[in-house]
Design an enzyme around this catalytic site. Structure first.
Site, short mmCIF file in Angstrom:
data_model
loop_
_atom_site.label_atom_id
_atom_site.label_comp_id
_atom_site.label_asym_id
_atom_site.label_seq_id
_atom_site.Cartn_x
_atom_site.Cartn_y
_atom_site.Cartn_z
N SER A 50 -1.50 -3.11 -0.57
CA SER A 50 -0.06 -3.11 -0.81
C SER A 50 0.29 -1.70 -1.29
CB SER A 50 0.27 -4.14 -1.89
OG SER A 50 1.66 -4.34 -1.93
N GLU A 51 1.26 -1.07 -0.61
CA GLU A 51 1.45 0.37 -0.83
C GLU A 51 2.01 0.71 -2.21
OE1 GLU A 51 2.81 -1.38 1.65
OE2 GLU A 51 4.91 -0.83 2.01
N ASN A 52 2.45 -0.29 -2.96
CA ASN A 52 2.87 0.01 -4.34
C ASN A 52 1.69 0.20 -5.27
OD1 ASN A 52 2.57 -2.85 -3.85
ND2 ASN A 52 3.31 -3.20 -5.91
N SER A 92 -2.16 5.80 -3.14
CA SER A 92 -1.94 4.74 -2.16
C SER A 92 -1.66 5.32 -0.78
CB SER A 92 -0.76 3.87 -2.61
OG SER A 92 -0.55 2.83 -1.70
#
Lengths: 216, 230
Positions: A50-52, A92
Site C-alpha cells: 500500500s503506497e501510503n 514506498s
C-alpha cells in the site's frame, strides 16, 4: 450498486487474481482492484503493498482491531499481516519506481491500443488528483487494468487513442473486463480469452481498435 | 534540548502570513491535528501548503481551507473536500497536483540538499507540460524540483526532548521526509519521553531535524471505517 453489477465486478476481480503468482509483491488500486485481495488463493503467498507505507496488508479489522493509525491507500482501515513492514512515502515510491512491484492491478476510464492509460481526470469535472497512479504505472513490472468493457453509455473504453488526459504513455500490459482478456503487444491488441458467451465478433464490436484473435 | 511547548498556540506563534507549510499525514492518518487547529485559531492567511491531501470539510487542513487561510496547495489527491472544489472553481485557491511518488521525492530531495531529480512519473502527460525532459538509456524522464518549506508540521507517536521521533504504523507516511524539509520543524507527539527512553536503533527522525516539540492528545478521526464482514 445493482446485484448484477456487483456480481460482474466480483467476476472481474476473481479473474484478475489469476494474474498474481505465488511470491509476488502486488499493488492494488482503489475501488474494484482492492476487491482482488478477497479472492487471493490460500496456496499463494502474496505481499500486498500500500503506497501510503505498508508492505503486507491484512484483512479489514474487527471492531477490536480497529486502529486509526493503520490504513490503506484508499484510506480504509486495515490490518497488517505477520511479517509486514511500515515505511515512509519516499521509501514506498522508491520500491515502486525501483521495479520491485511484480504487478499493479489498477482501474481505468480509457486504455489505448498502444498501452496508454487514462484514469485520473475528466476535464470540466472536479479534478481530484492522480495519487500514486502515475508513479505506479512506470514502476511496476506488469500493469494489469481491470474495468468494465464499455462505459455507461455503451461507448468504447478500449480505444485507438485516449481522449482523456493520460496517466501514463504505453504503460498497460493487459486489460481484463467482464467479457474478455486482452493483451497490449507491439503487434496490436490480442484477444486472449473470452469470459462470457460472446463470439470474437461480439468482443470486436465493443472494442474500437482491431483485435487479433488469439483465443484457444 | 529543544524548545518544548505546553500550548499549541505558542508552538505556532512564529508562523506568519504568507508562510510555506509542509504538513505530514495521509488522509487524516498521522496529521498534526492540534497544530492545525492552533493555526486556525491564530488565523494566519495567505499560506502555501504542501501536503499529500487537504483534509476533509471539517477536519485537518480542511479547517484552514474553510477559514480561507490557504492561497495555494501542492497535493497528490484532494477528492475528499467540497469546500476545496468550491474555492478552486471560484479562483480563490491555486492548486498544483503532483504525482504522489514525485511529491514524496521532491520533499525528500528538499531535505537532503538535492535541488532536482529525474523521474519517469508523468512523462507524456499534462504533468510534463513546461518541464525539462531528458533521455537516459533510451527512456524519457522529467526533471522535478525539490520542495522546501518555512515550517514543517509533523505528528509522531513518541518524541524525546532532544527531538528524536518515532512514528506509529502507517501514521508515518510523509512525516519523516517533511520533518527534514522545513527550515523550522514543529513536532506534535503523542508521548514526550526523556532522552534514553527511545531505542536509538529505531528512531525514524533523528533529533537534528526537529526544532520544537509539543505533546498533545489527538482525536485520530477515521476517514473510512471498514470492518471485516462477519
Amino acid at each position: 450498486m445493482s446485484k448484477d453489477r456487483k456480481a460482474m465486478r466480483e467476476m472481474i476481480a476473481r479473474r484478475a487474481e489469476k494474474e498474481i503468482q505465488d511470491g509476488n509483491y502486488v499493488n492494488l488500486g482503489i475501488g474494484m482492484p482492492t476487491m482482488v485481495a478477497n479472492y487471493i488463493s490460500e496456496n499463494k503467498q502474496v505481499m500486498l503493498q500500500s503506497e501510503n507505507g505498508l508492505l503486507g496488508i491484512g484483512p479489514y479489522p474487527t471492531e477490536e482491531e480497529l486502529d486509526a493509525d493503520l490504513i490503506n491507500a484508499g484510506k480504509e482501515t486495515v490490518t497488517a499481516i505477520n511479517g509486514s513492514a511500515y515505511f515512509n512515502s519516499a521509501e514506498s515510491f522508491a520500491m515502486i519506481r525501483g521495479g520491485n512491484i511484480d504487478i499493479a492491478i489498477l482501474g481505468a476510464m480509457e486504455v489505448a491500443e498502444n498501452g496508454d492509460l487514462a484514469n485520473w481526470m475528466i476535464p470540466g469535472k472536479m479534478i481530484k488528483g492522480m495519487g500514486g497512479a502515475m508513479d505506479l504505472v512506470h514502476g511496476a513490472q506488469r500493469v494489469v487494468i481491470i474495468m468494465e468493457h464499455v462505459n455507461r453509455d455503451g461507448g468504447f473504453k478500449i480505444l485507438k487513442s485516449c481522449k482523456l488526459p493520460l496517466t501514463g504513455k504505453a504503460v498497460v500490459n493487459r486489460i481484463i473486463t467482464e467479457r474478455a482478456v486482452i493483451d497490449i503487444t507491439a503487434n496490436g491488441l490480442k484477444l486472449i480469452e473470452i469470459l462470457d458467451k460472446s463470439s470474437f465478433e461480439d468482443i470486436q464490436s465493443v472494442t474500437e481498435p482491431v483485435l487479433l484473435n488469439q483465443t484457444k | 534540548m529543544k524548545e518544548i511547548y505546553h500550548s499549541f498556540s505558542d508552538a505556532v506563534e512564529s508562523i506568519n502570513n504568507g508562510a510555506t507549510l509542509l504538513v505530514g499525514g495521509f488522509g487524516l492518518c498521522g496529521i498534526p491535528e492540534n497544530l492545525i487547529k492552533a493555526l486556525r485559531e491564530k488565523g494566519v492567511k495567505n499560506l502555501t501548503v504542501v501536503s499529500n491531501n487537504c483534509g476533509i470539510d471539517d477536519w485537518g487542513l480542511g479547517l484552514l481551507l474553510e477559514n480561507k487561510q490557504i492561497d495555494k496547495i501542492l497535493a497528490s489527491y484532494v477528492g475528499e473536500n467540497k469546500e476545496f472544489e468550491r474555492q478552486v472553481i471560484a479562483g480563490e485557491l491555486e492548486v498544483e497536483l503532483v504525482p504522489q511518488g514525485t511529491l514524496a521525492e521532491r520533499l525528500r530531495a528538499g531535505g537532503a540538499g538535492i535541488p532536482a531529480f529525474y523521474t519517469p512519473a508523468g512523462v507524456g502527460t499534462k504533468i510534463a507540460e513546461g518541464k525539462e525532459t531528458r533521455i537516459f538509456e533510451g527512456k524519457e524522464y522529467l526533471l522535478e524540483k525539490a520542495i522546501n518549506g518555512d515550517f514543517s508540521l509533523v505528528r509522531a507517536y513518541q518524541g524525546d526532548s532532544f527531538g528524536n521521533l518515532v512514528y506509529r504504523k502507517t501514521a508515518q507516511n510523509f512525516n519523516p521526509i517533511i520533518a527534514a524539509a522545513g527550515r523550522v520543524t514543529i513536532a506534535e507527539v503523542e508521548h514526550l519521553v526523556n532522552p534514553g527512553q527511545l531505542n536509538p536503533a529505531f528512531i525514524h527522525t533523528p533529533s537534528i531535524y526537529v526544532n520544537k516539540i509539543i505533546q498533545g492528545t489527538q482525536e485520530k478521526r477515521i476517514e473510512r471505517k471498514t470492518l471485516k464482514e462477519v
